[in-house]
Design a protein around this motif. Structure first.
Motif, mmCIF file in Angstrom:
data_model
loop_
_atom_site.group_PDB
_atom_site.id
_atom_site.type_symbol
_atom_site.label_atom_id
_atom_site.label_comp_id
_atom_site.label_asym_id
_atom_site.label_seq_id
_atom_site.Cartn_x
_atom_site.Cartn_y
_atom_site.Cartn_z
ATOM 1 N N GLU A 193 0.845 -1.200 0.000
ATOM 2 C CA GLU A 193 0.000 0.000 0.000
ATOM 3 C C GLU A 193 0.867 1.232 0.000
ATOM 4 O OE1 GLU A 193 -3.020 0.987 -0.498
ATOM 5 O OE2 GLU A 193 -2.302 2.969 0.033
ATOM 6 N N PRO A 194 0.990 1.946 -1.120
ATOM 7 C CA PRO A 194 0.368 1.635 -2.404
ATOM 8 C C PRO A 194 1.077 0.487 -3.114
ATOM 9 C CG PRO A 194 1.705 3.616 -2.591
ATOM 10 C CD PRO A 194 1.766 3.187 -1.171
ATOM 11 N N TYR A 196 3.192 -1.495 -5.488
ATOM 12 C CA TYR A 196 4.317 -1.381 -6.408
ATOM 13 C C TYR A 196 4.731 -2.780 -6.838
ATOM 14 C CZ TYR A 196 5.388 3.582 -5.639
ATOM 15 O OH TYR A 196 5.354 4.953 -5.617
ATOM 16 N N ARG A 226 4.468 1.887 -10.029
ATOM 17 C CA ARG A 226 3.263 1.924 -9.212
ATOM 18 C C ARG A 226 2.203 1.230 -10.041
ATOM 19 N NH1 ARG A 226 -0.765 2.377 -6.870
ATOM 20 N NH2 ARG A 226 -1.723 4.129 -5.755
ATOM 21 N N TYR A 227 1.514 0.214 -9.456
ATOM 22 C CA TYR A 227 0.657 -0.626 -10.271
ATOM 23 C C TYR A 227 -0.799 -0.491 -9.866
ATOM 24 C CZ TYR A 227 -0.120 -4.565 -13.387
ATOM 25 O OH TYR A 227 -0.518 -5.351 -14.432
ATOM 26 N N SER A 228 -1.679 -0.498 -10.871
ATOM 27 C CA SER A 228 -3.110 -0.356 -10.610
ATOM 28 C C SER A 228 -3.663 -1.607 -9.945
ATOM 29 C CB SER A 228 -3.822 -0.088 -11.932
ATOM 30 O OG SER A 228 -5.091 -0.677 -11.944
ATOM 31 N N GLU A 229 -4.497 -1.395 -8.921
ATOM 32 C CA GLU A 229 -5.095 -2.535 -8.220
ATOM 33 C C GLU A 229 -5.989 -3.346 -9.143
ATOM 34 O OE1 GLU A 229 -6.442 -2.367 -3.900
ATOM 35 O OE2 GLU A 229 -6.583 -0.288 -4.564
ATOM 36 N N GLU A 230 -6.684 -2.615 -10.026
ATOM 37 C CA GLU A 230 -7.581 -3.294 -10.967
ATOM 38 C C GLU A 230 -6.786 -4.242 -11.857
ATOM 39 O OE1 GLU A 230 -9.755 -0.497 -13.221
ATOM 40 O OE2 GLU A 230 -10.589 0.517 -11.477
ATOM 41 N N ALA A 231 -5.645 -3.755 -12.340
ATOM 42 C CA ALA A 231 -4.820 -4.586 -13.209
ATOM 43 C C ALA A 231 -4.307 -5.803 -12.442
ATOM 44 C CB ALA A 231 -3.665 -3.768 -13.768
ATOM 45 N N VAL A 233 -5.941 -7.428 -10.162
ATOM 46 C CA VAL A 233 -7.025 -8.412 -10.104
ATOM 47 C C VAL A 233 -7.032 -9.242 -11.382
ATOM 48 C CG1 VAL A 233 -9.524 -8.709 -10.021
ATOM 49 C CG2 VAL A 233 -8.449 -6.954 -8.619
ATOM 50 N N VAL A 234 -6.908 -8.561 -12.510
ATOM 51 C CA VAL A 234 -6.988 -9.238 -13.794
ATOM 52 C C VAL A 234 -5.736 -10.069 -14.079
ATOM 53 C CG1 VAL A 234 -7.292 -8.840 -16.255
ATOM 54 C CG2 VAL A 234 -8.457 -7.391 -14.620
ATOM 55 N N ARG A 236 -4.230 -12.190 -12.409
ATOM 56 C CA ARG A 236 -4.493 -13.566 -12.014
ATOM 57 C C ARG A 236 -3.230 -14.418 -11.835
ATOM 58 N NH1 ARG A 236 -9.403 -16.870 -14.604
ATOM 59 N NH2 ARG A 236 -10.099 -14.836 -15.268
ATOM 60 N N ARG A 257 -4.825 -6.034 -1.537
ATOM 61 C CA ARG A 257 -6.256 -6.290 -1.689
ATOM 62 C C ARG A 257 -6.600 -6.823 -3.082
ATOM 63 N NH1 ARG A 257 -10.040 -1.246 -0.778
ATOM 64 N NH2 ARG A 257 -8.692 -0.500 -2.428
ATOM 65 N N GLY A 258 -5.972 -6.230 -4.107
ATOM 66 C CA GLY A 258 -6.270 -6.632 -5.475
ATOM 67 C C GLY A 258 -5.891 -8.079 -5.777
ATOM 68 N N ARG A 261 -8.255 -12.407 -4.453
ATOM 69 C CA ARG A 261 -9.027 -13.439 -5.137
ATOM 70 C C ARG A 261 -8.199 -14.187 -6.165
ATOM 71 N NH1 ARG A 261 -14.687 -12.269 -4.812
ATOM 72 N NH2 ARG A 261 -14.908 -10.516 -3.414
ATOM 73 N N SER B 47 -8.251 1.002 -15.671
ATOM 74 C CA SER B 47 -7.196 0.313 -16.406
ATOM 75 C C SER B 47 -7.740 -0.977 -17.024
ATOM 76 C CB SER B 47 -6.019 0.028 -15.484
ATOM 77 O OG SER B 47 -6.343 -1.024 -14.615
ATOM 78 N N GLU B 48 -8.803 -1.526 -16.446
ATOM 79 C CA GLU B 48 -9.399 -2.727 -17.030
ATOM 80 C C GLU B 48 -10.747 -2.371 -17.630
ATOM 81 O OE1 GLU B 48 -7.551 -5.201 -17.437
ATOM 82 O OE2 GLU B 48 -6.056 -4.155 -16.218
ATOM 83 N N ILE B 80 -12.954 -2.132 -5.733
ATOM 84 C CA ILE B 80 -11.820 -1.248 -5.979
ATOM 85 C C ILE B 80 -12.260 0.066 -6.605
ATOM 86 C CG2 ILE B 80 -9.657 -0.977 -7.252
ATOM 87 C CD1 ILE B 80 -9.325 -4.048 -6.951
ATOM 88 N N PRO B 326 -1.286 0.281 -17.033
ATOM 89 C CA PRO B 326 -1.693 -0.113 -15.680
ATOM 90 C C PRO B 326 -0.910 0.584 -14.573
ATOM 91 C CG PRO B 326 -0.243 -1.771 -16.578
ATOM 92 C CD PRO B 326 -0.406 -0.720 -17.645
ATOM 93 N N GLU B 328 -0.043 4.137 -12.335
ATOM 94 C CA GLU B 328 -0.949 5.167 -11.831
ATOM 95 C C GLU B 328 -0.199 6.439 -11.486
ATOM 96 O OE1 GLU B 328 -3.356 3.931 -8.579
ATOM 97 O OE2 GLU B 328 -4.486 2.516 -9.795
#
Lengths: 303, 350
Positions: A193-194, A196, A226-231, A233-234, A236, A257-258, A261, B47-48, B80, B326, B328
Motif C-alpha cells: 500500500e500503495p 508497487y 506503481r501498479y493499478s489494483e484493478e490490473a 485483479v486481472v 491472475r 487487496r487486489g 481473489r 485500467s481494465e 476497488i 496499468p 498510476e
C-alpha cells in the motif's frame, strides 16, 4: 564526539585540511587508468585503489565478496551485510549521503548503483574531482558483469572471477532443476500500500524468469512501477512473491487487496522471501534466485 | 445583502439576482444529477475494461446480482473502482466546501486549505497517527482533524496584525506555516525506513487508492455533515464578508460562527487528507468557478462548491487511474496540472 576529534587529529597530522580535503584523482600521484563504467561514463582512477566508498548496499556486498572490504572507508546506513560493513564509517543513507563526509574520507573512488536511484549525485561528486563508478544491472547477467567489473576495478580480478563462476554454477543448478516445468504466473509485490511491482527494467523480472516463472508485470515500463489494483485483479497470478524481512522488517508481509481473489492467494501460494536477496543486485541475488525456484517448484527440490 | 461590492470580493464573481431557496435547490439539484452521471460514467473507465451494461446493472443492484460480470470484474467494480470514486467525491466535496468557507470567513479569495498550510497540518497529524497508532485506523482522521485545527488557529493568529488581518498578511502567514510543516513532514519521513517513504511520497501528493471501508465511510459522512453545517452558517458568513464589526452590528455572533466554521472546515480537511493525502487546488479553483457562475451568496456557493468539487476530483482521479494504465499517477498531480493554469487564467481575467 571522539570520532570527530580523531578525524580532526588525523587531518591535522597529514596536513590534508590546508586547502582542500579531497585530493583530485590526478594529484594523488602514481599511475592512472581510464575505465568506462556501466552507465557509459569515463572514469579516471589510480592504478591501485586504496580508499573507496560505496553508496549502495548491493555494492558494499560485492566489495566484501571480492575481498576488497578492507579498503572500504565509507558506506551507507543501509549497508548491513556482511556484519563488518556495519562498522564502516557511515556517510548517510542511500538517498541523502553527506557530501562533506564523503570528501572528508578522501576516497579515490565512489561506487554508485542505479538500483538506488543515485545518478544525480554523480555530477556533484564529479565537480569535486572524485571519481564515480556507476553500476547499472538490469538482469542477473548484468549483476555478474557488475561483480567482474568491480573486481577488475578494485584489483581483485582473481577473486571476482572465482566468485562469478561459483555464482554461475549455483544459478545454473537452480535453473536446471526447474527447466522442464511450465512457467508459473508470478506477481512480485514490492509494496502492498500503495501497490508497487517489478517492471520491464528490473533484474527481479529476469530472476523470476530464470526461476521458471513468468512475471505478470514483465512488460510494464520502468523498474519499480506503481501498479493499478484493478490490473492486479486481472493479472491472475498463480504465485505471489513478497520481499520482506531482512532490513525491511515486517513491512510488506501480506498480499495486497487486489490479489486476494487470485489463484495464488486462494491456493496458499504466497511466498515471503528475504527482501535483501531480491532488492540488492549483488552476490546474494543468486540466493534470491534459489529461493524463488524453490518457492515456485517445491517438488523439483525434493530429494 | 445590500453591499454588492464587498460581497463580490472573494472570487470577484458577479452577485446574481436575489438568491432564493428555489434557485439554490435548482442549481444544486442540477449539479447533483451531473455528479451522479459522472460517478456512473467514470465507473466504466479504468485500467481494465468492464462491460457497460452489466456494470450498470451490478451497480444498481448494489452488487446483489452478478448481471453477467465475472467474479473478477465485479471485484474490480465494487471493491476497488466504485469505492475509490466515492472517496474522490468525498475528498473533492470536503476540500471545495472548506475552501469556499475559508474564503468567506477570512474575506480572502486566496484562502485555501492547501495554501494556508491547513492540509499540511492535517498531513502531519495523519503521519503522527500512522507512526504511533498505526493499527487504529480511526486515529488518522482524528489526528488529521487536530492537525488541521491547530494549523488553522496558528495561521489565523499570525495573520492578526495591529491593524487587523489583511489578505496579504494571511497569505504570508499561510506560506510560513506551510513551509514550516513541510519541513516537519520531511523530518518525519527521514526518520522512517525506505519502504515507508515510498508510500508516503505518493500519499503526500494525493493518492486515493487503497482506502478502507471505515475510512471511506468516515470521509463520506464528514463530507455531508460538514457541508451541511457550513451551509447552515452561510447567512452569517454572508454578513461576515462585510467585515466582522458590521456583521456584529447586524447581530451575528462573530466568535461563535468563526469557531463553528473553523471546526467544520478543519474536520472536512482532516478527513479528506487522512484518506486521500494533500489534493491541491480543489479548494481554490472550484469555489472561484462556482462564484463566477452562480454569484457570491454563500448559501448557494458552499453547497454548489461541494458538489462541483466532488465532480472535479472524480474526473481528475479517473485521469490519474487511466492515463498511463496499468501504472498510476497521484491525483494531486492532476488537480494541480488542471488547477494551476485555470487559476492563472482566472487571475488574469479578473
Amino acid at each position: 564526539m571522539s570520532a570527530t576529534l580523531l578525524l580532526l587529529c588525523e587531518l591535522a597530522l597529514f596536513g590534508a585540511c590546508s586547502n582542500r580535503i579531497a585530493k583530485p584523482v590526478s594529484e594523488t600521484g602514481g599511475e592512472l587508468r581510464q575505465v568506462t563504467d556501466e552507465a557509459g561514463g569515463t572514469v579516471t582512477v589510480p592504478a591501485k585503489i586504496e580508499r573507496f566508498i560505496s553508496l549502495a548496499p548491493n555494492l558494499t556486498e560485492i566489495a566484501y565478496a571480492v575481498g576488497a572490504g578492507d579498503r572500504l572507508v565509507g558506506d551507507t546506513t543501509y549497508c548491513d551485510y556482511p556484519e563488518e560493513a556495519k562498522k564502516v564509517q557511515k556517510v548517510g543513507d542511500t538517498l541523502q549521503p553527506s557530501i562533506e563526509k564523503i570528501l572528508a574520507l578522501r576516497p579515490q573512488l565512489v561506487l554508485i548503483s542505479t538500483a538506488s536511484q543515485l545518478e544525480a549525485f554523480t555530477k556533484q561528486l564529479n565537480e569535486h574531482n572524485i571519481a564515480v563508478y556507476v553500476t547499472d544491472p538490469h538482469d542477473l547477467e548484468g549483476v555478474f558483469r557488475s561483480i567482474s567489473n568491480l573486481g577488475k576495478l578494485l584489483n581483485q580480478q582473481e577473486q571476482s572471477d572465482q566468485l562469478v563462476s561459483s555464482l554461475r554454477a549455483r544459478a545454473a543448478a537452480a535453473e536446471g532443476a526447474v527447466s522442464n516445468s511450465n512457467p508459473v504466473r508470478v506477481f512480485y509485490q514490492l509494496s502492498e500500500e500503495p501497490l508497487y511491482t517489478a517492471g520491464r527494467d528490473s533484474f527481479v523480472t529476469d530472476l523470476i524468469r530464470r526461476a521458471g516463472g513468468i512475471s505478470v508485470t514483465k512488460d510494464v515500463p520502468g523498474a519499480w512501477p506503481r501498479y493499478s489494483e484493478e490490473a492486479a485483479v486481472v493479472a491472475r497470478p498463480y504465485a505471489v512473491i513478497l520481499p520482506t524481512g531482512g532490513s525491511m522488517g515486517e513491512a510488506n508481509s501480506a498480499a495486497a487487496r487486489g490479489l486476494r481473489r487470485s489463484p495464488a492467494v486462494l491456493n496458499g501460494r504466497v511466498y515471503k522471501i528475504n527482501g535483501d536477496f531480491l532488492s540488492r543486485p549483488g552476490p546474494r541475488s543468486v540466493n534470491g534466485l534459489e529461493e524463488l525456484a524453490r518457492a515456485l517448484y517445491p517438488e523439483a527440490f525434493k530429494k | 445583502m445590500t453591499s454588492t461590492r464587498s460581497l463580490s470580493e472573494p472570487g470577484r464573481g458577479k452577485v446574481g439576482p436575489r438568491v432564493t431557496l428555489r434557485k439554490t435547490l435548482t442549481a444544486c439539484g442540477l449539479l447533483f444529477v451531473v455528479l451522479l452521471a459522472a460517478v456512473l460514467l467514470m465507473s466504466l473507465l479504468g485500467s481494465e475494461h468492464l462491460p457497460a451494461r452489466a456494470s450498470m446493472c451490478a451497480l444498481f443492484s448494489f452488487g446483489n446480482a452478478s448481471c453477467g460480470l465475472t467474479a473478477e470484474q465485479s471485484a474490480i467494480l465494487l471493491e476497488i473502482r466504485f469505492p475509490r470514486i466515492l472517496l474522490a467525491a468525498a475528498v473533492g466535496a470536503s476540500l471545495a466546501a472548506a475552501g469556499a468557507s475559508y474564503q468567506a470567513l477570512l474575506r480572502n479569495p486566496l484562502a485555501e486549505p492547501y495554501l494556508l498550510g491547513i492540509s499540511n497540518g492535517a498531513a502531519v497529524g495523519t503521519m503522527i497517527a500512522l507512526v504511533f497508532f498505526g493499527a487504529q485506523e480511526w486515529s488518522r482522521p482524528l489526528m488529521a482533524f487536530a492537525g488541521a485545527l491547530l494549523a488553522t488557529f496558528v495561521v489565523y493568529r499570525l495573520a492578526q496584525g495591529r491593524a487587523g488581518a489583511t489578505p496579504e498578511r494571511l497569505i504570508l502567514a499561510g506560506v510560513i506555516v506551510t513551509t514550516f510543516l513541510s519541513s516537519a513532514i520531511v523530518f518525519v519521513t527521514t526518520l522512517m525506513d525506505a519502504t515507508r517513504i515510498r508510500s508516503f511520497t505518493f500519499w503526500l501528493l494525493g493518492d486515493l487508492s487503497g482506502t478502507t471501508t471505515s475510512l471511506l465511510v468516515i470521509a463520506l459522512v464528514v463530507a455531508v455533515v460538514g457541508t451541511l453545517v457550513l451551509t447552515a452558517n452561510a447567512r452569517s458568513l454572508n454578513l461576515l464578508m462585510l467585515g466582522e464589526r458590521d456583521a456584529f452590528d447586524l447581530g451575528v455572533e462573530v466568535s461563535r460562527v468563526r469557531l463553528i466554521v473553523f471546526l467544520a472546515a478543519s474536520l472536512l480537511v482532516g478527513s479528506s487528507v487522512a484518506s486521500g493525502g494533500s489534493v491541491g487546488y480543489v479548494g481554490l479553483v472550484v469555489p472561484h468557478l462556482v462564484r463566477l457562475s452562480l454569484g457570491s451568496d454563500n448559501r448557494i456557493t458552499i453547497p454548489a462548491a461541494a458538489l462541483s468539487g466532488a465532480l472535479f476530483v472524480v474526473v481528475a482521479d479517473t485521469i490519474a487511474r487511466t492515463v498511463i494504465a496499468p501504472r498510476e499517477l497521484p491525483v494531486g498531480a492532476i488537480t494541480a496540472l488542471i488547477g494551476a493554469p485555470l487559476f492563472i487564467y482566472l487571475l488574469k481575467r479578473g
